[in-house]
Design an enzyme around this catalytic site. Structure first.
Site, PDB file in Angstrom:
ATOM      1  N   CYS A 218       6.991  -7.366   7.069  1.00 16.10           N
ATOM      2  CA  CYS A 218       8.192  -6.870   7.733  1.00 16.10           C
ATOM      3  C   CYS A 218       8.673  -7.912   8.723  1.00 16.10           C
ATOM      4  CB  CYS A 218       7.903  -5.558   8.472  1.00 16.10           C
ATOM      5  SG  CYS A 218       9.385  -4.850   9.233  1.00 16.10           S
TER       6      CYS A 218
ATOM      7  N   CYS B  76       3.609   8.249   1.079  1.00 18.77           N
ATOM      8  CA  CYS B  76       4.199   7.292   2.000  1.00 18.77           C
ATOM      9  C   CYS B  76       4.282   5.953   1.269  1.00 18.77           C
ATOM     10  CB  CYS B  76       3.287   7.198   3.227  1.00 18.77           C
ATOM     11  SG  CYS B  76       3.834   5.993   4.414  1.00 18.77           S
TER      12      CYS B  76
ATOM     13  N   CYS C 113       2.752  -2.813  15.574  1.00 20.74           N
ATOM     14  CA  CYS C 113       2.660  -2.498  14.147  1.00 20.74           C
ATOM     15  C   CYS C 113       1.918  -3.573  13.350  1.00 20.74           C
ATOM     16  CB  CYS C 113       4.074  -2.323  13.594  1.00 20.74           C
ATOM     17  SG  CYS C 113       4.113  -2.000  11.833  1.00 20.74           S
TER      18      CYS C 113
ATOM     19  N   GLU D 107       0.816  -1.206   0.000  1.00 24.06           N
ATOM     20  CA  GLU D 107       0.000   0.000   0.000  1.00 24.06           C
ATOM     21  C   GLU D 107       0.855   1.264   0.000  1.00 24.06           C
ATOM     22  OE1 GLU D 107      -1.508  -2.001   3.504  1.00 24.06           O
ATOM     23  OE2 GLU D 107      -1.426  -0.079   4.520  1.00 24.06           O
TER      24      GLU D 107
ATOM     25  N   CYS E 103       7.747  -5.292  15.336  1.00 21.16           N
ATOM     26  CA  CYS E 103       7.445  -4.362  16.431  1.00 21.16           C
ATOM     27  C   CYS E 103       6.038  -4.676  16.927  1.00 21.16           C
ATOM     28  CB  CYS E 103       7.551  -2.917  15.961  1.00 21.16           C
ATOM     29  SG  CYS E 103       9.190  -2.531  15.312  1.00 21.16           S
TER      30      CYS E 103
ATOM     31  N   CYS F 156       0.509   2.030   8.815  1.00 20.98           N
ATOM     32  CA  CYS F 156       1.102   1.119   7.842  1.00 20.98           C
ATOM     33  C   CYS F 156       0.636  -0.319   8.022  1.00 20.98           C
ATOM     34  CB  CYS F 156       2.622   1.216   7.865  1.00 20.98           C
ATOM     35  SG  CYS F 156       3.380   0.755   9.431  1.00 20.98           S
TER      36      CYS F 156
END
Ligand code: SAH
Ligand code: SF4
Length: 357
Positions: free
Chosen positions: A118, A111, A125, A90, A122, A339
């Site tokens: 990922c 962005c 997130c 995205e 974290c 995100c």
């Protein structure tokens, strides 16, 4: 097959000369790719048919398919892209804040994502919930800009690598994408208009310091002690705070480089006055500005944002240390702009809350 839009001008020139063709053909190809932005080699009508055949036989020319679009032309817009291999990423197109830049500003920030998923996990997130799938290729980063301009109806003049993924973990492709975005024959976006955000990959920050391209650097700090950071960011166990801060110091050494510390405010985790004092002290002696970001709720995760009163008090306390701190009223809260969230919905995954250590 390598994608045509992964190549630099030098590489296209090299290929054209290897094929014993006149050099101006390379310029024509670049113009079709980055100015006219065609999506098919067949549309490069001033090239001889034989050259088009050769290009098609040697390179792919992929584009991103827009599978979902949220928001309208005058607001924050979010795009969900389908990649050539069927994965989703995205991008978010954010207009300038009129309070800062005036109503007539045509400043638009995009962005962008740097990876599918990922690996850094974290705790707060959405991007890390499904783990890491793969790195984005340079053209997949550049295409986010090209396609967002087409779908969003605005020219992009500012880029932040704050979408899905850890950009410094995709270092080689990232550098190549940055040069395609920056080059006059590419997208012509100034290096100072591009910001890399990292959760703290110390060796790569040191590599970046040696790069000629002077992009801006943002560090996702989110905690000003190892205790807080270890709790929410596993990367801190590998590269603890002292190491990270030293890398920031070295990055700035003798150069006029401002670093941004991103600090998400999460209730009961890092939002107390004592935490603000820790942050204030950490910033002393560094050329930093602090971006305080109220946590954006992620479905399935237990974290919440503190009240506005707590946010304001935190910001005031950081400023009390002589540090420049802005409290970001983040846009796009209503369209899952944090995100990784839109993709998660598309995949129909509801993340189970990770354990807090
Ligand atoms: N991996 C890089 C860049 C992508 S994340 C990094 O971590 O810096 C971009 C920013 O969004 C980071 O500062 C990240 O911590 C922040 N972020 C992630 N989830 C968020 C959420 N739910 N609310 C607000 N900010 C979030
Ligand atoms: Fe990855 Fe950044 Fe999300 Fe951490 S905050 S999981 S590094 S995308």
């Amino acid at each position: 097959m390598n994608d045509l839009k992964n190549l630099t001008s030098d590489e296209i020139h090299g290929q054209i000369s290897e094929w014993d063709l006149p050099a101006y053909r390379a310029g024509q190809i670049l113009s079709w790719l980055f100015e006219k932005r065609v999506r098919d080699v067949e549309a490069m009508t001033n090239l001889p048919a034989l050259l088009r055949d050769r290009l098609r036989a040697s390179y792919s020319l992929h584009s991103l398919e827009c599978v979902r679009k949220q928001g309208s032309k005058d607001t924050t817009q979010k795009f969900l892209w389908k990649l050539p291999d069927g994965q989703f990423i995205e991008s978010v197109l954010i207009p300038a804040n009129p309070a800062l830049y005036g109503d007539a500003s045509d400043r638009h920030t995009l962005c962008v994502s740097s990876q599918v998923g990922c690996a850094y996990g974290c705790r707060f997130c959405a991007s890390g919930l499904e783990g890491w799938k793969r790195n984005l290729e340079p053209f997949e980063i550049v295409e986010q800009v090209i396609r967002s301009e087409q779908e969003g109806g605005h020219k992009v003049n500012n880029i932040v690598f704050m979408g899905m993924g850890e950009p410094l973990a995709n270092y080689e492709n990232l550098l190549r994408a940055l040069s395609l975005l920056n080059a006059p024959w590419g997208l012509g976006i100034g290096a100072r208009k591009m910001t890399l955000s990292t959760s703290g990959l110390v060796p790569r920050i040191r590599d970046l310091a040696r790069q000629p391209l002077q992009v801006r650097l943002a560090i996702s700090l989110h905690g000003a002690t190892d205790e807080v950071r270890n709790r929410i960011m596993p990367v801190n166990k590998k590269h603890p705070l002292a190491e990270l801060v030293q890398a920031c110091r070295d990055y700035q050494h003798g150069k006029d480089r401002m670093i941004t510390f991103e600090y998400i405010l999460i209730e009961g985790v890092n939002d107390q006055i004592a935490h603000a004092d820790d942050l204030g002290r950490l910033c002393e002696g560094l050329k930093v500005k602090v971006n305080l970001i109220p946590y954006n709720k992620v479905e399935g995760l237990p974290w919440v944002r503190p009240s506005e009163k707590v946010q304001e008090a935190f910001a005031a306390r950081v400023r009390h240390h002589g540090v420049t701190a802005t409290l970001r009223r983040e846009k796009g809260h209503d369209i899952d702009a944090a995100c990784g969230q839109l993709r998660l919905k598309e995949l129909n995954v509801s993340g189970s809350p990770p354990a807090i250590e």
